[in-house]
Design a protein around this motif. Structure first.
Motif, mmCIF file in Angstrom:
data_model
loop_
_atom_site.group_PDB
_atom_site.id
_atom_site.type_symbol
_atom_site.label_atom_id
_atom_site.label_comp_id
_atom_site.label_asym_id
_atom_site.label_seq_id
_atom_site.Cartn_x
_atom_site.Cartn_y
_atom_site.Cartn_z
ATOM 1 N N UNK A 175 0.832 -1.210 0.000
ATOM 2 C CA UNK A 175 0.000 0.000 0.000
ATOM 3 C C UNK A 175 0.867 1.261 0.000
ATOM 4 N N UNK A 176 1.950 1.233 0.770
ATOM 5 C CA UNK A 176 2.875 2.371 0.828
ATOM 6 C C UNK A 176 3.476 2.648 -0.553
ATOM 7 N N UNK A 188 1.385 6.254 -7.227
ATOM 8 C CA UNK A 188 0.222 6.962 -7.762
ATOM 9 C C UNK A 188 0.335 8.472 -7.541
ATOM 10 N N UNK A 189 0.728 8.881 -6.355
ATOM 11 C CA UNK A 189 0.837 10.309 -6.086
ATOM 12 C C UNK A 189 2.011 10.933 -6.836
ATOM 13 N N UNK A 190 3.085 10.177 -6.998
ATOM 14 C CA UNK A 190 4.203 10.663 -7.806
ATOM 15 C C UNK A 190 3.789 10.859 -9.257
ATOM 16 N N UNK A 214 0.684 5.301 4.148
ATOM 17 C CA UNK A 214 -0.494 4.550 3.710
ATOM 18 C C UNK A 214 -0.795 3.479 4.745
ATOM 19 N N UNK A 215 -2.058 3.361 5.119
ATOM 20 C CA UNK A 215 -2.477 2.387 6.118
ATOM 21 C C UNK A 215 -3.537 1.480 5.505
ATOM 22 N N UNK A 216 -3.230 0.170 5.363
ATOM 23 C CA UNK A 216 -4.194 -0.753 4.771
ATOM 24 C C UNK A 216 -5.492 -0.819 5.569
ATOM 25 N N UNK A 218 -6.638 1.080 1.169
ATOM 26 C CA UNK A 218 -5.748 1.753 2.122
ATOM 27 C C UNK A 218 -6.061 3.240 2.115
ATOM 28 N N UNK A 219 -5.895 3.853 3.267
ATOM 29 C CA UNK A 219 -5.963 5.305 3.351
ATOM 30 C C UNK A 219 -4.558 5.863 3.198
#
Length: 166
Positions: free
Chosen positions: A7-8, A14-16, A76-78, A84-85
């Motif tokens: 998730x991390x 994705x954000x990159x 990121x927290x699954x 994941x958030x």
């Protein structure tokens, strides 16, 4: 692979890619990042789905001479095996050329949202931005404009990054 690490890595990728898409004005890349029904909340700038959001990103970032989004502190927290958030710190720099001169807008904020695993890999299902600080000031672009020693970043596929990133 450990779910937390997966998730991390997904959030960072994705954000990159989102930062790259915004800075290079790559609408097609923006659309690859989100689920079709994703909800995006950028406050007064935009609230809605990915298709309309891609248009807003292109228009908003495209109205500026240059932008640069830098990410850090990505967490990121699954939440189960397929979601994941996330929260990521962002420093967004914008060069704005006006008839009165060049301005620099720097915004420090955070991206928060939710990722989900799909058949095509991890995608963003919800995305929002929170602003923590910002500054708008006049700057002198003479050094950059006159410096021919290194190639300058460009918008779109003419940027050198497209030579190595498909």
């Amino acid at each position: 692979m450990d779910l937390a690490l997966e998730a991390q890595l997904a959030a960072a990728q994705l954000l990159g890619r989102y930062a790259r898409a915004a800075d290079r004005l790559d609408r097609d890349l923006v659309l690859t990042l989100f689920t079709p029904d994703a909800q995006i909340d950028m406050g007064a700038i935009f609230a809605g789905g990915p298709q309309a959001f891609a248009d807003v990103v292109m228009g908003f970032m495209g109205s500026m001479a240059a932008t640069r989004h830098e990410l850090s502190t990505i967490v990121a927290v699954p939440d189960g095996a397929d979601a994941a958030g996330y929260e990521a710190y962002v420093r967004a720099w914008h060069r704005i050329d006006t008839p009165q001169g060049t301005r620099e807008l720097v915004v420090l904020g955070r991206y928060i949202g939710r990722l989900v695993r799909t058949a095509g890999g991890w995608r963003i299902a919800a995305h929002a931005e929170i602003i923590d600080w910002g500054e708008d000031r006049a700057v002198d672009p003479a050094w950059l404009d006159g410096n021919a020693e290194l190639p300058k970043g460009m918008r779109g596929p003419a940027d050198k990054s497209y030579d190595v990133l498909a």
